[in-house]
Design an enzyme around this catalytic site. Structure first.
Site, PDB file in Angstrom:
ATOM      1  N   LYS A   1      -1.336  -9.925  -9.565  1.00 22.63           N
ATOM      2  CA  LYS A   1      -0.771  -9.270  -8.287  1.00 22.63           C
ATOM      3  C   LYS A   1       0.270  -9.896  -8.239  1.00 22.63           C
ATOM      4  O   LYS A   1       1.666  -9.289  -7.806  1.00 22.63           O
ATOM      5  CB  LYS A   1      -1.899  -8.341  -7.689  1.00 22.63           C
ATOM      6  CG  LYS A   1      -3.305  -8.028  -7.970  1.00 22.63           C
ATOM      7  CD  LYS A   1      -4.407  -7.761  -7.438  1.00 22.63           C
ATOM      8  CE  LYS A   1      -5.423  -6.674  -7.627  1.00 22.63           C
ATOM      9  NZ  LYS A   1      -6.384  -6.131  -7.630  1.00 22.63           N
TER      10      LYS A   1
ATOM     11  N   ASP B   1      -4.560   0.102  -1.546  1.00 24.98           N
ATOM     12  CA  ASP B   1      -5.697   0.012  -1.969  1.00 24.98           C
ATOM     13  C   ASP B   1      -6.019   1.489  -2.431  1.00 24.98           C
ATOM     14  O   ASP B   1      -7.020   2.174  -3.113  1.00 24.98           O
ATOM     15  CB  ASP B   1      -6.792  -0.687  -2.234  1.00 24.98           C
ATOM     16  CG  ASP B   1      -6.850  -2.148  -2.471  1.00 24.98           C
ATOM     17  OD1 ASP B   1      -6.388  -1.985  -4.208  1.00 24.98           O
ATOM     18  OD2 ASP B   1      -7.407  -2.528  -2.916  1.00 24.98           O
TER      19      ASP B   1
ATOM     20  N   GLN C   1      -9.459  -8.263  -2.067  1.00 23.88           N
ATOM     21  CA  GLN C   1     -10.169  -8.431  -3.472  1.00 23.88           C
ATOM     22  C   GLN C   1     -11.152  -8.295  -2.771  1.00 23.88           C
ATOM     23  O   GLN C   1     -11.758  -8.969  -2.839  1.00 23.88           O
ATOM     24  CB  GLN C   1      -9.139  -9.329  -4.086  1.00 23.88           C
ATOM     25  CG  GLN C   1      -9.366  -9.171  -5.530  1.00 23.88           C
ATOM     26  CD  GLN C   1      -9.602  -8.671  -6.345  1.00 23.88           C
ATOM     27  OE1 GLN C   1      -7.926  -8.077  -6.085  1.00 23.88           O
ATOM     28  NE2 GLN C   1     -10.072  -8.305  -6.901  1.00 23.88           N
TER      29      GLN C   1
HETATM   30  N1  GUN Z   1     -11.973  -5.346  -7.867  1.00 25.69           N
HETATM   31  C1  GUN Z   1     -11.720  -5.131  -8.509  1.00 25.69           C
HETATM   32  N2  GUN Z   1     -11.198  -4.067  -8.756  1.00 25.69           N
HETATM   33  C2  GUN Z   1     -10.262  -3.696  -7.465  1.00 25.69           C
HETATM   34  C3  GUN Z   1      -9.067  -2.909  -6.868  1.00 25.69           C
HETATM   35  O1  GUN Z   1      -8.538  -2.527  -7.767  1.00 25.69           O
HETATM   36  N3  GUN Z   1      -8.864  -3.174  -5.243  1.00 25.69           N
HETATM   37  C4  GUN Z   1      -9.441  -4.201  -4.819  1.00 25.69           C
HETATM   38  N4  GUN Z   1      -9.072  -4.625  -3.512  1.00 25.69           N
HETATM   39  N5  GUN Z   1     -10.616  -5.167  -5.295  1.00 25.69           N
HETATM   40  C5  GUN Z   1     -10.726  -4.911  -6.406  1.00 25.69           C
END
Ligand code: GUN
Length: 302
Positions: A53, A120, A97
């Site tokens: 990211k 998100d 996350q």
């Molecule tokens: N963990 C696995 N996929 C995601 C996601 O799309 N966003 C976040 N914040 N955590 C994750």
């Protein structure tokens, strides 16, 4: 029939060219789009995802702030961190996350994120907005899948769409987005009896179960579109999806590979949501708050 490949890497690259132009336009107006990524603890998979990211932000010219918190951090400290980021005008997107360590309640953390920075799309407000088809920030993985489906040129309205996996991150929002586009949606999950009985009817099959080899050709309708959200590392180090790609591609009309399908799109849609947030903030600063409503990518059935 041999399926055509839906190339998520190529689509991501095309979208990111457009993102760089949007970043330049924002910067020319004095707005530098910023994304904060909060990682609690040191889950190795999460570290890789967060790294991807941050790298995507760099590639697109988006400012990124990586905040690492110790695995034993208190809930209060996590909430205080989010509150600081909510107030930070240089941050347009906040991502915590997941998963979080067991002592941190996920729901309270997600609800603490400003709905205007919830890139998100996991805040209850945005989840509710997804139900009504008015989401500002569609969750990144299903949003990416939606764009991959668009590249096939096939209208999902009236199609049988079967989603395998009912997680809050992928399966449930995916089902809602397909429903919004007027597909007939079935969501299967770990307790579904006779999975094949459902998948065989799918014109569009989306698999997000995290089980390598789960979907074999006998479970797939001839000519189906197959989207594989799974990312599994095998003992020999290979990364594979949930679908037996080589065999299923002989039956499907379109199929996503792993890697190079959904994975790059998830990160790309995070940047899309961050830019959308920065553009909304710019318009709001112009006294235009909530007047900037652009039709969300998910269209209304009526
Ligand atoms: N963990 C696995 N996929 C995601 C996601 O799309 N966003 C976040 N914040 N955590 C994750």
């Amino acid at each position: 029939m041999t399926a055509q490949i839906i190339d998520g890497k190529a689509l991501s690259q095309r979208l990111r060219v457009g993102f760089r132009e949007r970043v330049e336009r924002l910067k020319a107006r004095g707005v530098s789009p910023g994304l904060a990524v909060v990682l609690v603890g040191d889950n190795p998979a999460s570290r890789v995802y967060v790294g991807n990211k941050i790298k995507a932000c760099e590639e697109c010219g988006v400012h990124s702030l990586h905040i690492g918190l110790a695995a034993d951090v208190s809930e209060a400290e996590v909430l205080a961190t989010i509150e600081r980021l909510n107030r930070d005008a240089g941050i347009h997107g906040i991502l915590v996350q997941l998963p979080l360590p067991a002592h941190i309640p996920i729901a309270r953390v997600l609800e603490a994120i400003s709905v205007h920075k919830d890139v998100d799309g996991f805040h209850l407000y945005n989840v509710g907005a997804l139900v009504t088809g008015t989401s500002i920030f569609p969750p990144c993985t299903p949003y990416g899948v939606q764009l991959l489906l668009d590249t096939t040129g096939i209208d999902v309205a009236g199609k049988n769409a079967v989603v395998v996996g009912a997680s809050n991150i992928v399966g449930k929002p995916m089902g809602l987005m397909l429903l919004q586009r007027e597909a007939t949606v079935t969501i299967c999950h770990a307790k579904t009896r006779d999975l094949a009985q459902h998948t065989i009817l799918a014109d569009i099959l989306i698999v997000a179960a995290g089980k390598p080899g789960l979907i074999v050709p006998q479970m797939v309708k001839e000519g189906a579109i197959v989207i594989d959200v799974g990312i599994n590392r095998l003992p020999d180090g290979r990364i594979v999806g949930d679908v037996c790609f080589d065999a299923v591609k002989e039956k499907a009309s379109w199929i996503t590979p792993v890697p190079g399908g959904v994975g790059p799109m998830t990160v790309t849609m995070l940047i899309e949501n961050t830019l959308r947030s920065a553009e909304r903030a710019f318009k709001a600063a112009d006294g235009d708050e909530f007047q900037d409503w652009e039709a969300p990518v998910v269209k209304s059935p009526d």
